[in-house]
Design an enzyme around this catalytic site. Sequence first.
Site, PDB file in Angstrom:
ATOM      1  N   HIS A 230     -27.205   5.035  -8.436  1.00 14.04           N
ATOM      2  CA  HIS A 230     -26.781   3.646  -8.664  1.00 14.04           C
ATOM      3  C   HIS A 230     -28.216   2.893  -8.983  1.00 14.04           C
ATOM      4  CE1 HIS A 230     -26.824   3.358  -4.588  1.00 14.04           C
ATOM      5  NE2 HIS A 230     -27.310   2.136  -4.776  1.00 14.04           N
TER       6      HIS A 230
ATOM      7  N   HIS B 181     -29.232  -1.388  -8.983  1.00 11.61           N
ATOM      8  CA  HIS B 181     -28.672  -2.677  -8.502  1.00 11.61           C
ATOM      9  C   HIS B 181     -29.231  -3.612  -9.565  1.00 11.61           C
ATOM     10  CE1 HIS B 181     -27.512  -1.677  -4.247  1.00 11.61           C
ATOM     11  NE2 HIS B 181     -28.400  -0.816  -4.440  1.00 11.61           N
TER      12      HIS B 181
HETATM   13 FE   LIG Z   1     -28.522   1.148  -3.322  1.00  4.42          FE
END
Ligand SMILES: [Fe+2]
Length: 233
Positions: free
Chosen positions: A155, A157
């Site tokens: 992922h 951010h």
């Molecule tokens: Fe993270």
Amino acid sequence: MNTVIEPRDERSQPARIVAGYPQTPWRNPRQPLVKRQPTLSELSGPLEVAKRVKLLGGDIAGYGEHQAIGQLIHLRVRVLDEDGAPVGGAMVEMWQANSAGRYSHPNDDDHAPPDQNFHGAARLLTDQSGSFELRTVKPGAYPVPTKDGWWRPPHLHFSLFGKVWLSRLVTQMYFPGEPLNMQDRILNAVPDVAARESMIARYLPPAAEPYNALVFEHRIVLRGRAATPAQPP
Ligand SMILES: [Fe+2]
């Protein structure tokens, strides 16, 4: 910009308390929320954020002549407001783990090797069509320091400053087809399926130009009914 603050949408925003995610009780109010009018500073500021901090650019796939280890990705993102209009001049900050799943941060020191050519942080502005691009490497999954074997899926951010404080958003972006997406407690803390899927980028066919990279497309909505869910930093 619409200055009405609608009640928090409990379906499209993460549950306040998530089983197996110990930080959630600390990060959420214990008392019911109080409705109030937005203040002038919330409607007008912050002004010219980008002049107060240094922009770092969006090409972070390596430093100097050295390429970071990992799969090169080219990410194209569009930032929209609650009316679907592009948000130009928004300041975007992104941070991510390296391809082995390790952050370049002193708090992350225990499980995977650092990459000296990858620091994993970008800061840039959207153009007038609300778009920005990143050239980076795909982050690796990493284990969360709980005792029950929870791994975060790959992922990115994001922190975005729109025109005013009301359009500030901190969220995460996920990759399509990742098995760990199904069990991630942060992604799945959002009850609504469509809201969850709005945090997963779209995979496009790899392109030889401009970077010969895996290409992903994503959309971030800063406010309103279709707002991208907030996620922890
Ligand atoms: Fe993270």
